[in-house]
Design an enzyme around this catalytic site. Structure first.
Site, short mmCIF file in Angstrom:
data_model
loop_
_atom_site.label_atom_id
_atom_site.label_comp_id
_atom_site.label_asym_id
_atom_site.label_seq_id
_atom_site.Cartn_x
_atom_site.Cartn_y
_atom_site.Cartn_z
N ASP A 9 21.31 -2.00 8.41
CA ASP A 9 19.99 -2.35 8.90
C ASP A 9 20.09 -3.14 10.20
O ASP A 9 19.28 -2.98 11.12
CB ASP A 9 19.23 -3.17 7.86
CG ASP A 9 18.71 -2.30 6.72
OD1 ASP A 9 18.80 -1.07 6.84
OD2 ASP A 9 18.21 -2.86 5.74
N GLU A 11 22.44 -2.95 12.54
CA GLU A 11 22.76 -2.07 13.66
C GLU A 11 21.53 -1.24 14.05
O GLU A 11 21.27 -1.03 15.24
CB GLU A 11 23.92 -1.15 13.29
CG GLU A 11 24.38 -0.28 14.45
CD GLU A 11 25.60 0.55 14.09
OE1 GLU A 11 25.90 1.52 14.82
OE2 GLU A 11 26.25 0.24 13.06
N GLU A 54 2.15 23.96 -7.00
CA GLU A 54 2.43 22.67 -6.36
C GLU A 54 1.58 21.58 -7.01
O GLU A 54 0.43 21.84 -7.40
CB GLU A 54 2.09 22.74 -4.87
CG GLU A 54 2.84 23.80 -4.10
CD GLU A 54 2.23 24.02 -2.72
OE1 GLU A 54 2.53 23.23 -1.80
OE2 GLU A 54 1.44 24.98 -2.57
N LYS A 94 -0.92 18.62 -7.02
CA LYS A 94 -2.04 18.25 -6.14
C LYS A 94 -2.06 16.73 -6.02
O LYS A 94 -2.52 16.02 -6.90
CB LYS A 94 -3.36 18.76 -6.72
CG LYS A 94 -4.56 18.58 -5.82
CD LYS A 94 -5.79 19.23 -6.44
CE LYS A 94 -6.98 19.13 -5.50
NZ LYS A 94 -7.39 17.73 -5.26
N ASP A 128 -3.13 13.10 -4.84
CA ASP A 128 -4.46 12.52 -4.64
C ASP A 128 -4.45 11.63 -3.41
O ASP A 128 -4.20 10.43 -3.48
CB ASP A 128 -4.86 11.72 -5.88
CG ASP A 128 -6.36 11.46 -5.93
OD1 ASP A 128 -7.10 12.13 -5.17
OD2 ASP A 128 -6.79 10.61 -6.72
N ARG A 154 -9.36 15.98 7.79
CA ARG A 154 -10.07 17.19 7.40
C ARG A 154 -11.50 17.21 7.94
O ARG A 154 -12.00 18.24 8.37
CB ARG A 154 -10.10 17.31 5.86
CG ARG A 154 -10.78 18.58 5.38
CD ARG A 154 -10.86 18.65 3.86
NE ARG A 154 -11.45 19.89 3.43
CZ ARG A 154 -12.75 20.15 3.41
NH1 ARG A 154 -13.61 19.21 3.78
NH2 ARG A 154 -13.21 21.31 3.02
N TYR A 183 3.16 14.22 2.42
CA TYR A 183 3.83 15.41 1.92
C TYR A 183 3.20 16.63 2.59
O TYR A 183 1.97 16.77 2.61
CB TYR A 183 3.66 15.55 0.41
CG TYR A 183 4.68 14.80 -0.42
CD1 TYR A 183 5.99 14.60 0.03
CD2 TYR A 183 4.34 14.31 -1.67
CE1 TYR A 183 6.91 13.91 -0.72
CE2 TYR A 183 5.27 13.62 -2.45
CZ TYR A 183 6.55 13.42 -1.96
OH TYR A 183 7.47 12.76 -2.73
N LYS A 236 -7.55 21.16 -12.16
CA LYS A 236 -7.68 19.71 -12.22
C LYS A 236 -7.46 19.23 -13.66
O LYS A 236 -8.10 19.75 -14.58
CB LYS A 236 -9.07 19.26 -11.73
CG LYS A 236 -9.40 19.68 -10.31
CD LYS A 236 -8.62 18.88 -9.28
CE LYS A 236 -9.10 17.46 -9.17
NZ LYS A 236 -10.41 17.31 -8.58
N CYS A 292 -14.14 -23.58 -17.22
CA CYS A 292 -12.85 -22.96 -16.94
C CYS A 292 -12.01 -22.95 -18.22
O CYS A 292 -11.83 -23.99 -18.86
CB CYS A 292 -12.11 -23.73 -15.85
SG CYS A 292 -10.44 -23.12 -15.53
N CYS A 334 -8.90 -25.52 -17.54
CA CYS A 334 -9.01 -26.96 -17.29
C CYS A 334 -10.33 -27.56 -17.74
O CYS A 334 -10.52 -28.78 -17.66
CB CYS A 334 -8.77 -27.27 -15.81
SG CYS A 334 -10.08 -26.67 -14.71
N CYS A 374 -13.62 -21.35 -10.79
CA CYS A 374 -13.32 -22.74 -11.15
C CYS A 374 -13.14 -23.52 -9.86
O CYS A 374 -12.25 -23.21 -9.07
CB CYS A 374 -12.05 -22.82 -12.00
SG CYS A 374 -11.48 -24.52 -12.25
N CYS A 426 -6.49 -27.57 -11.53
CA CYS A 426 -6.50 -26.44 -12.46
C CYS A 426 -5.10 -25.81 -12.48
O CYS A 426 -4.67 -25.23 -11.47
CB CYS A 426 -7.54 -25.40 -12.03
SG CYS A 426 -7.70 -24.01 -13.18
#
Length: 701
Positions: free
Chosen positions: A35, A37, A115, A117, A119, A138, A226, A315, A409, A412, A427, A433
């Site tokens: 890293d 170098e 393939e 799909k 998301d 798109r 991808y 789907k 809370c 506390c 709180c 707390c």
């Protein structure tokens, strides 16, 4: 001094070398160099490009860290329309699709490519002579936004392709930009700590990231890509599978999960296999795309008005489970937000056993009319975060108990408050707390803040429970308490040595990360960097008013008010002094930019709107470097309102009411010295990008 041809050759050699190393690192998961170098090579290229900007390559590896500010996204027409696919949730529909393909091909043999799909966000990339030239979203399928500077920050995406004899000179790549699940989880954890609303799912997170105006912020989000299609003016390959193999040879990231299927039964086997297996992947998926492999057969089958007849998307239905709500517990976060969590009878869901589900806030409990003992439906939001989506009222027991949100809370006992306009109860006991105090300590030592080796969340929590560390400043007293540390169980001499070395090393962490580590509400990584760059020291920042902070780009009023309030607290000022005494970095190192002139001395400006030739950040730096001041609000003391496109009408009306001169971008430039008078003016807004360290590990480490 080297001749220009020598410098040009060195820039080209460095560019080619770094592209090759990035390909090995991100596509092959191997490293030819350390890293250190790699960073040295990148720093050398960056220095040469800064000294000789006319010799920099359009797709230089230095573009990876971002730096472009986009005032608005231009649009471009897709050369090949980005059509939608027909969707189905039914295996019967897949069989009907296969029958239509069989009829359309008149009985000729055919095969499919299956393939996953992913998301994410569909993206079209243009490559010319092996160089990335454009990235377009798109949009409406016909025209999309040009987001090339943001796309260039995706580290798995090659800016220059690996050459090959079959590589077209001009082609488009279609693919999916996505946010890996670990990155999404980390981003949401940070937003939760900062009291911000959680992002719903990785797809929304990726989409929102691509729309950010500052590509530096995009780079920090670690998006990935991808590729799933290659398009050329003529038919360059015989099949879709051959095109996918070619994309991999060119160095583009193609998921190795795709398979050829000889018929519908093999397609269904693929669908069944990934129904469960997909949850092992570090990327969100929501289905399978099935395409006829032969491209001539695709042409023969043709298109409907909206989608191709040779492809369909199956789907997966959202997985839901039915279980019992046993209890609701309330977690207190770093900012005091109290979040309800449903404790469930364990139930299998989407590849895991779910025992807990988020309820978000009191509004959600009321909306669902939840009661203890209810039978509830649980889904995974974005297939990641379990959430309760409904109640089976027919199964509600007579003894089901309405959920009563606490007024104090749970940690506390302090009465909770609900700030106007917020969904969370909080709180307000910031100083006493325990969960808030412990969470602030954990945040300070975390990787993105001070990153103190040997002092992780578990260890710092243990020290807190023992009363040894209550504030972040107490951390720097630990080395002097070594005799006490050696008496603790499970803390050996080597661990103590590492801890002390880590504390000492944290004193060299740059000021922006220290500022982020303080845990000021709403001050995330990006805001901390902006404030540190603008004020350069903690003292200047503490002296700034909320109004002045709000004028800093990317900050705004809500953040500014929270930060100013934090610095006004006596306890926080005392904390800063203790950190100063410990030797923590509380200022930006290096010399401050040399003022270009005092032409604007005594003048105060408000900048509002979008400008044609400069970003707001650039205009601000120009004003400051010539002696002017920036403020965030309009008053009768204001010298000028610099107005761009889309400026709010309220500001214009207020300026006119106070008789404040309203000037344009060009009129502001006319107030500045001529560039020949002030060579430093350009330097003030053209600082080189600082190269950060390479990401550690492979794509999904």
């Amino acid at each position: 001094m080297p001749d220009t041809p020598d410098i040009q050759q060195r820039i080209l050699a460095l560019t080619e070398r770094l592209h090759h190393l990035n390909y090995l690192y991100y596509q092959q998961d191997t490293s030819e160099v350390s890293d250190q170098e790699f960073d040295q090579l990148l720093a050398e290229l960056q220095r040469l490009e800064t000294e000789h900007p006319d010799l920099a390559q359009p797709n230089s590896p230095t573009r990876r860290v971002g730096g472009t500010i986009t005032k608005q996204f231009p649009t471009a027409v897709h050369r090949y329309p980005m059509l939608s696919l027909g969707n189905t949730y039914s295996e019967d529909d897949l069989r009907e699709f296969d029958e239509r393909v069989q009829r359309g091909l008149e009985g000729a043999p055919y095969s499919y490519v299956c393939e996953l799909k992913f998301d994410g966000v569909a993206m079209s990339l243009s490559y010319e002579h092996g160089q990335l030239t454009q990235g377009v979203t798109r949009g409406d399928g016909t025209r999309g936004d040009v987001v090339t500077p943001n796309v260039r920050t995706i580290k798995t995406l090659p800016l220059a392709l690996r050459p090959g004899p079959d590589q077209p000179q001009d082609f488009e790549v279609r693919g999916e930009v996505f946010m890996p699940l670990p990155v999404f989880a980390e981003l949401n954890a940070e937003r939760e700590q900062n009291g911000e609303a959680l992002l719903a799912n990785p797809r929304n997170a990726a989409s929102g990231t691509l729309k950010l105006q500052d590509s530096t912020q995009v780079a920090a989000r670690k998006l990935r890509f991808y590729a799933y299609a290659l398009l050329t003016p003529g038919r360059h390959f015989a099949s879709h599978s051959a095109a996918l193999e070619a994309l991999s040879r060119y160095g583009l990231p193609v998921s190795d999960t795709w398979r050829r299927a000889s018929g519908i039964e093999e397609v269904l086997e693929f669908v069944h296999y990934w129904a469960k297996k997909r949850f092992d992947l570090p990327v969100a998926t929501d289905g399978i795309v099935i395409k006829v492999d032969d491209l001539r057969q695709q042409d023969q089958l043709g298109y409907t008005a909206k989608s191709p007849r040779w492809a369909i998307a199956y789907k997966y239905p959202a997985e839901a489970a039915r279980t019992r709500l046993n209890e609701v517990i309330y977690n207190v976060g770093r900012t005091g937000a109290v979040t309800p969590v449903a404790m469930l009878t364990p139930v299998p869901l989407a590849g895991t056993v779910v025992k807990r589900a988020t309820l978000h806030n009191a509004n959600q409990i009321e909306l669902l009319d939840l009661r203890l003992g209810d039978t509830v439906y649980v889904e995974k939001g974005g297939e990641i975060i379990p959430k309760i989506t409904g109640v089976d009222l027919s199964a509600r027991p007579a003894e089901a108990t309405p959920i009563k949100y606490p007024t104090e809370c749970p940690a506390c006992g302090t009465p909770l408050v609900r700030p106007e306009g917020e969904a969370h109860f909080r709180c307000p006991n910031e100083r006493g707390c325990p969960p808030q105090l412990k969470a602030r300590l954990e945040h300070y030592v975390s990787r993105k803040a001070l990153n103190i080796d040997g002092l992780g969340a578990e260890t710092v929590g243990r020290f807190f429970d023992l009363g040894m560390v209550k504030t972040v400043a107490d951390i720097y007293d630990l080395p002097a308490r070594r005799p006490e540390l050696v008496t603790l169980e499970r803390l050996g001499e080597k661990s103590i040595d590492n801890l002390i070395a880590g504390i000492e090393a944290s004193k060299q962490v740059p000021f922006p990360r220290v500022l982020f580590g303080l845990g000021i509400r709403y001050v995330g990584e990006t805001v901390a960097q902006k404030l540190a760059a603008h004020y350069r020291s903690i003292d200047a920042l503490m002296a700034a008013s909320a109004e002045e902070m709000a004028a800093v780009p990317e900050v705004g009023g809500v953040i500014a008010v929270a930060a100013a309030h934090w610095f006004q607290q006596a306890e926080n000022r005392e904390l800063i002094e203790r950190l100063r005494q410990a030797g923590v970095q509380l200022a930006v190192t290096g010399e401050a930019p040399v003022p270009a002139s005092d032409r604007l001395a005594g003048l105060t400006f408000v900048i509002s709107g979008v400008f044609e030739n400069h970003s707001r950040d650039e205009l601000q730096q120009l004003i400051i470097s010539n002696g002017g001041k920036i403020t965030g609000s309009i008053s009768k003391k204001l010298s000028y309102l610099v107005a761009g496109d889309n400026m709010g009408p309220a500001k214009r009306e207020k300026a006119l009411g106070f008789k404040v001169p309203i000037i344009s971008e060009s009129e502001l430039m006319a107030l500045l010295p001529n560039p020949d008078e002030s060579p430093a003016a350009d330097a003030a807004i053209d600082a080189p990008i600082t190269a950060g360290p390479r990401e550690q590990g492979s794509l999904f480490s």
